[in-house]
Design an enzyme around this catalytic site. Structure first.
Site, PDB file in Angstrom:
ATOM      1  N   LYS A 159      -3.613  -2.582   7.758  1.00 56.49           N
ATOM      2  CA  LYS A 159      -3.659  -4.048   7.830  1.00 56.49           C
ATOM      3  C   LYS A 159      -2.637  -4.668   6.877  1.00 56.49           C
ATOM      4  O   LYS A 159      -2.131  -4.030   5.972  1.00 56.49           O
ATOM      5  CB  LYS A 159      -5.078  -4.520   7.482  1.00 56.49           C
ATOM      6  N   TYR A 177       0.238   0.531  14.907  1.00 53.61           N
ATOM      7  CA  TYR A 177      -0.723   0.235  13.846  1.00 53.61           C
ATOM      8  C   TYR A 177      -0.459   1.095  12.616  1.00 53.61           C
ATOM      9  O   TYR A 177      -0.457   2.312  12.694  1.00 53.61           O
ATOM     10  CB  TYR A 177      -2.162   0.449  14.315  1.00 53.61           C
ATOM     11  N   ASP A 196       0.881  -1.169   0.000  1.00 54.10           N
ATOM     12  CA  ASP A 196       0.000   0.000   0.000  1.00 54.10           C
ATOM     13  C   ASP A 196       0.913   1.212   0.000  1.00 54.10           C
ATOM     14  O   ASP A 196       1.629   1.447   0.968  1.00 54.10           O
ATOM     15  CB  ASP A 196      -0.873  -0.065   1.254  1.00 54.10           C
ATOM     16  N   ASP A 226      -6.531  -0.642  -1.664  1.00 55.24           N
ATOM     17  CA  ASP A 226      -5.454   0.353  -1.772  1.00 55.24           C
ATOM     18  C   ASP A 226      -4.079  -0.305  -1.878  1.00 55.24           C
ATOM     19  O   ASP A 226      -3.065   0.347  -1.635  1.00 55.24           O
ATOM     20  CB  ASP A 226      -5.505   1.328  -0.583  1.00 55.24           C
TER      21      ASP A 226
HETATM   22  O1  P6F Z   1      -7.675  -0.264   8.153  1.00 55.22           O
HETATM   23  C1  P6F Z   1      -7.619   0.702   7.435  1.00 55.22           C
HETATM   24  C2  P6F Z   1      -6.598   0.844   6.391  1.00 55.22           C
HETATM   25  O2  P6F Z   1      -5.952  -0.386   6.168  1.00 55.22           O
HETATM   26  P1  P6F Z   1      -5.021  -0.577   4.917  1.00 55.22           P
HETATM   27  O3  P6F Z   1      -4.419   0.755   4.583  1.00 55.22           O
HETATM   28  O4  P6F Z   1      -5.849  -1.124   3.813  1.00 55.22           O
HETATM   29  O5  P6F Z   1      -4.007  -1.551   5.403  1.00 55.22           O
HETATM   30  C3  P6F Z   1      -8.541   1.853   7.560  1.00 55.22           C
HETATM   31  O6  P6F Z   1      -9.781   1.423   8.093  1.00 55.22           O
HETATM   32  C4  P6F Z   1      -7.920   2.954   8.434  1.00 55.22           C
HETATM   33  O7  P6F Z   1      -7.442   2.415   9.639  1.00 55.22           O
HETATM   34  C5  P6F Z   1      -8.923   4.075   8.733  1.00 55.22           C
HETATM   35  O8  P6F Z   1      -9.396   4.630   7.521  1.00 55.22           O
HETATM   36  C6  P6F Z   1      -8.305   5.205   9.554  1.00 55.22           C
HETATM   37  O9  P6F Z   1      -7.178   5.647   8.884  1.00 55.22           O
HETATM   38  P2  P6F Z   1      -6.315   6.884   9.388  1.00 55.22           P
HETATM   39  O10 P6F Z   1      -7.206   8.104   9.309  1.00 55.22           O
HETATM   40  O11 P6F Z   1      -5.895   6.592  10.792  1.00 55.22           O
HETATM   41  O12 P6F Z   1      -5.202   6.935   8.415  1.00 55.22           O
HETATM   42 MG    MG Z   2      -4.107   2.114   3.196  1.00 58.68          MG
HETATM   43 MG    MG Z   3      -4.912  -2.152   2.138  1.00 62.42          MG
HETATM   44 MG    MG Z   4      -2.523  -2.559   4.485  1.00 66.28          MG
END
Ligand code: P6F
Ligand code: MG
Ligand code: MG
Ligand code: MG
Length: 374
Positions: free
Chosen positions: A240, A237, A15, A56
């Site tokens: 994911k 964090y 990502d 993403d």
């Molecule tokens: O899990 C998520 C993204 O995971 P990813 O990038 O796909 O690994 C989202 O749900 C974000 O945690 C959420 O949009 C909050 O994001 P921030 O505003 O903290 O960046």
């Molecule tokens: Mg992301």
């Molecule tokens: Mg992702």
């Molecule tokens: Mg991710």
């Protein structure tokens, strides 16, 4: 390259910026990947490639002759991610460079943020494979479907009726907290396998191998899954893991339909919003691999390929585009509604021990001093 020779299939993903938020990969990033990989193909570093997305995460699928963990191939992927990150920055994409957790490439992308699934195999006369790409979930999300493909006779008829598969398969299972692994045989140790992999946040299937006596070499995997855990690298964090997998099919292995069948059941996985919620994994074609509702629900894409005698990737076929998966999608949406109605309550929200790796501890820390003994 010819049939009977060794070839490596590498799926490397990261990502490096979402559009908008964490929803989708911008086409300009895929264009950049195509440009760099095309050049690598012309120079002979790789045989063939395909660049795509799931949510993403930018996905690079490559065939080559350099084996797994090759500095050349990992360096190439790292370079794609780095260069595409520059475009992500220009476009102001969200979280540009999100999964590039280290500054300098040191020979291998493992432990640097990107996810990797690779296998070196002896090319069969006809080599059907499926690459799976997930977003908004963790590697353990593959435990249930991979188990079903290679060990569950209610899923894979071939385990019962094909003499070439009847002996079962071996599972390499990783304890991703203790960094240990164990190899177990199915069906003999099926209950022990399940005892481990049912705890999917800790024990994950890394590879599946044929057994002695199978027509394929026993040291060449027939399935491999990326198991990188981002929080372990970053210490906090950072989104994911969004795992990927490669599965070989047919002719003594699960048929294509047996490889896909587990996804007719949208099982619960952890991830979804803020990596903090349980929800159904929805099998989707690429056009629907854009997790938007509550940043989800988690998605899985399956791309079907034949690798030809020259190592070329003939495909992809967007396998979940089939109407046969409409009911699974419908069921996933019903489950999504049901789970969402729990709001911040478990078991929609993950149990506390798994929330340790999210942003919740920051909130709990502030409340610490308000507690008094009872
Ligand atoms: O899990 C998520 C993204 O995971 P990813 O990038 O796909 O690994 C989202 O749900 C974000 O945690 C959420 O949009 C909050 O994001 P921030 O505003 O903290 O960046
Ligand atoms: Mg992301
Ligand atoms: Mg992702
Ligand atoms: Mg991710």
């Amino acid at each position: 390259m010819a049939v009977g020779e060794k070839i490596t299939i590498s799926v490397i993903k990261a990502d490096i910026g979402g559009w908008p938020g964490h929803c989708k990969v911008h086409p300009a990033l895929i264009e950049k990947a195509n440009e760099i990989l095309e050049k690598a193909k012309e120079e002979g570093t790789i045989i063939d490639f395909y660049a795509t997305y799931c949510g993403d995460d930018l996905q690079l699928i490559m065939t080559h002759k350099h084996g797994v963990d090759s500095e050349k191939i990992h360096g190439l992927a790292w370079n794609v991610f780095k260069e595409a990150t520059e475009i992500a920055k220009e476009l102001g994409l969200y979280g540009a460079g999100q999964d590039l957790l280290k500054d300098a490439f040191s020979g291998n992308v493992r432990g640097m943020g990107p996810g990797v699934a690779e296998m070196e195999i002896t090319l069969r006369k006809s080599e059907p494979i499926v690459t799976f790409h997930m977003d908004k979930t963790e590697p353990g999300a593959f435990n249930l479907p991979i188990f079903r493909m290679f060990a569950d006779p209610f899923n894979t008829a071939g385990l019962v009726i094909d003499p070439h598969m009847h002996m079962g398969f071996r599972f390499e299972i990783w304890d991703i907290k203790e960094h240990k692994r164990v190899v177990m045989s199915s069906p003999e140790e099926m209950y022990d396998i399940l005892a481990l992999i049912g705890a999917k946040s800790r024990y994950v299937i890394k590879r599946v191998y044929p057994k002695k006596g199978h027509k394929l070499p026993e040291d060449e995997p027939v399935a491999v899954i990326s198991t990188e855990k981002l929080y372990e690298i970053a210490g906090e964090y950072v989104g994911k893991d969004d795992p990927v997998a490669i599965v070989r099919a047919q002719s003594g292995l699960p048929a294509l339909g047996e490889v896909l069948e587990p996804f007719a059941f949208p099982h619960l996985v952890s991830g979804w919003m803020r990596g903090s919620h349980n929800g159904p994994i929805m099998p989707v074609p690429l056009k629907y691999a854009t997790p938007s509702r509550f940043d989800g629900p988690p998605r899985v894409v399956a791309l079907g390929w034949q690798i030809n005698k020259d190592g070329k990737l003939i495909g992809p076929v967007d396998l979940f585009e089939d109407v046969a998966f409409d009911e699974a999608r419908k069921k996933a949406l019903e489950i999504a509604d049901y789970m969402r109605r729990h709001g911040p309550f478990e078991p929609h929200r993950l149990p506390l021990e798994e929330m340790e790796y999210t942003t919740l501890p920051g909130v709990l820390e502030k409340l610490k001093d308000r507690f008094e003994p009872v």
